[in-house]
Design a protein around this motif. Structure first.
Motif, PDB file in Angstrom:
ATOM      1  N   THR A 228      -1.983  24.334 -44.108  1.00  0.00           N
ATOM      2  CA  THR A 228      -2.875  23.530 -45.382  1.00  0.00           C
ATOM      3  C   THR A 228      -4.004  24.406 -45.533  1.00  0.00           C
ATOM      4  O   THR A 228      -4.597  25.335 -44.729  1.00  0.00           O
ATOM      5  N   TYR A 230      -7.827  24.330 -47.993  1.00  0.00           N
ATOM      6  CA  TYR A 230      -8.638  23.331 -48.693  1.00  0.00           C
ATOM      7  C   TYR A 230      -9.373  24.280 -49.521  1.00  0.00           C
ATOM      8  O   TYR A 230     -10.237  25.250 -49.210  1.00  0.00           O
ATOM      9  N   ILE A 239     -12.485  19.200 -54.121  1.00  0.00           N
ATOM     10  CA  ILE A 239     -11.849  19.928 -53.262  1.00  0.00           C
ATOM     11  C   ILE A 239     -10.215  19.734 -53.505  1.00  0.00           C
ATOM     12  O   ILE A 239     -10.096  18.557 -53.437  1.00  0.00           O
ATOM     13  N   VAL A 241      -6.394  19.903 -51.749  1.00  0.00           N
ATOM     14  CA  VAL A 241      -5.803  20.042 -50.655  1.00  0.00           C
ATOM     15  C   VAL A 241      -4.419  20.647 -51.176  1.00  0.00           C
ATOM     16  O   VAL A 241      -3.695  20.318 -51.859  1.00  0.00           O
ATOM     17  N   VAL A 282     -14.165  19.015 -42.379  1.00  0.00           N
ATOM     18  CA  VAL A 282     -14.239  19.952 -43.493  1.00  0.00           C
ATOM     19  C   VAL A 282     -15.665  19.904 -44.133  1.00  0.00           C
ATOM     20  O   VAL A 282     -16.053  18.740 -44.337  1.00  0.00           O
ATOM     21  N   LEU A 302      -8.205  14.565 -47.115  1.00  0.00           N
ATOM     22  CA  LEU A 302      -9.801  14.437 -46.585  1.00  0.00           C
ATOM     23  C   LEU A 302     -10.307  12.948 -46.872  1.00  0.00           C
ATOM     24  O   LEU A 302      -9.840  12.344 -48.338  1.00  0.00           O
TER      25      LEU A 302
END
Length: 368
Positions: A228, A230, A239, A241, A282, A302
């Motif tokens: 993954t 970000y 943001i 993903v 994050v 997130l």
């Protein structure tokens, strides 16, 4: 010898506020700090007004306090740092029209300049060292190019081995890094609204994928966590993903979430993104809101948790310390590095009164 003695400069002029107590530092770091503190490098823009000093060296004690220790002369417009894999050499972007990068030897804890080399483009904003230690990669924002330089055994910067220009009317490469597999080079281009994946073999960069984002996104920086990534966008404060397939070398866009608090209004330009070592939290900085936003990673997505004021203006960059019990913010327009205390269990950030003065500050990194 102290850092000031090693650098041969006058006493530093940076100021510090009193520090709040901190708990939970790793034992190894406690021993190191008990003797000399954790060596900290702070970059700033020497051509800005007020003029920065280039590279400050400070010591961070066990309570999180930064104490000025000296200035490394001869490093102009130091806007980003990258470490060699063994943390014995530090590399710096010199963000000027005729861009360059500089190598610093930190192996003896008495920092000294090794050499500088042209970055291959205009206004370099980011660089990274290949995990093999054999190459240095640089993103040149001004002309949208990405360069590779050979890294010599003595830590010095060698010859340019590759230079690629991103397509588009106004490419602006803002970041370049190597994926976790070590096979691919990923470059984030704000002007092209794209993330580029490059194959990298023998020092040669070859474009492999262009992931195009909606016009006006303005992607700036990304951080990997396994398969993954970000991706933080400067222009629309989001943001994204991304799914990452290291075998195919392909990125796929997924969830998009605001980098701001739900109630935030007005103009904002997101700047930096980081992930905790455990992959559970994050963090993103917001210039305009002047906050660090905290997100939890839950079931691959997130979830916004909080936006914490940085205590300064225009948080261009931030870094977690090695113990991840504090997050230090480079507030460019305020000319301060402020400290936010961090709860390792919940990821929550809390303001402190700690503040280190550095005009036109751009970036911070720790020798830990």
């Amino acid at each position: 010898m102290s850092a000031v003695g090693a650098l041969g400069v006058a006493g530093a002029t940076a100021g510090c506020a009193s520090a709040a107590g901190r708990q939970g530092a790793a034992a190894a770091h406690q021993v190191h700090q008990a003797h000399a503190g954790l060596m900290t490098f702070i970059g700033s823009y020497t051509s800005s007004q007020p003029a920065g000093r280039g590279v400050d060296i400070a010591m961070r004690d066990m309570n999180g306090l930064l104490t000025p220790s000296g200035t490394l002369p001869g490093v102009a417009d130091a806007s980003f740092f990258a470490w060699s894999p063994d943390h014995e050499f530090l590399y710096v972007t010199n963000e000027r029209p005729q861009g360059s990068i500089t190598a610093i030897d930190v192996s003896s804890h008495e920092p000294r300049l090794i050499n500088s080399a042209p970055s291959g483009g205009n206004a370099p904003t980011h660089l990274s060292v290949h995990p093999s230690g054999a190459f240095i990669l640089t993103a040149n924002y001004g002309d949208g190019t990405v360069a590779a330089h050979r890294r010599k055994p003595d830590g010095s910067i060698g010859e340019n081995t590759s230079l690629v220009e991103h397509p588009g009317a106004e490419p602006h490469a803002h970041q370049v890094l190597v994926d976790p597999s070590g096979k691919w080079v990923v470059a984030v281009d704000l002007g092209a609204d794209s993330v580029f994946v490059h194959a990298f073999e023998g020092g040669e960069l070859t474009q492999h994928q262009q992931l195009t984002l909606p016009a006006g996104t303005g992607p700036r920086h990304l951080v990997f966590e396994g398969t993954t990534a970000y991706l933080l966008a400067e222009l629309n404060s989001t943001i994204t993903v991304l799914g990452w397939d290291p075998e195919a070398g392909n990125l796929t866009a997924g969830q998009v979430i605001s980098s701001r608090a739900p109630e935030a209004t007005g103009e904002n330009f997101a700047a930096e993104i980081a992930i905790s070592r455990d992959g559970q939290f994050v963090y993103a900085s917001n210039r305009g809101d002047d906050t660090i936003a905290t997100f939890a990673v839950e079931n691959g997505s997130l979830v916004f948790k909080a936006a914490t004021p940085t205590g300064g203006n225009w948080p261009r960059h931030f870094a977690l310390d090695p113990e991840e019990t504090s997050l230090f913010v480079a507030n460019q327009r305020a000319g301060t590095v402020t400290r936010l205390a961090r709860d390792a269990n919940t990821g929550a950030l809390s303001p402190t009164s700690d503040s280190y003065a550095c005009p036109s500050v751009a970036a911070i990194t720790f020798h830990g």
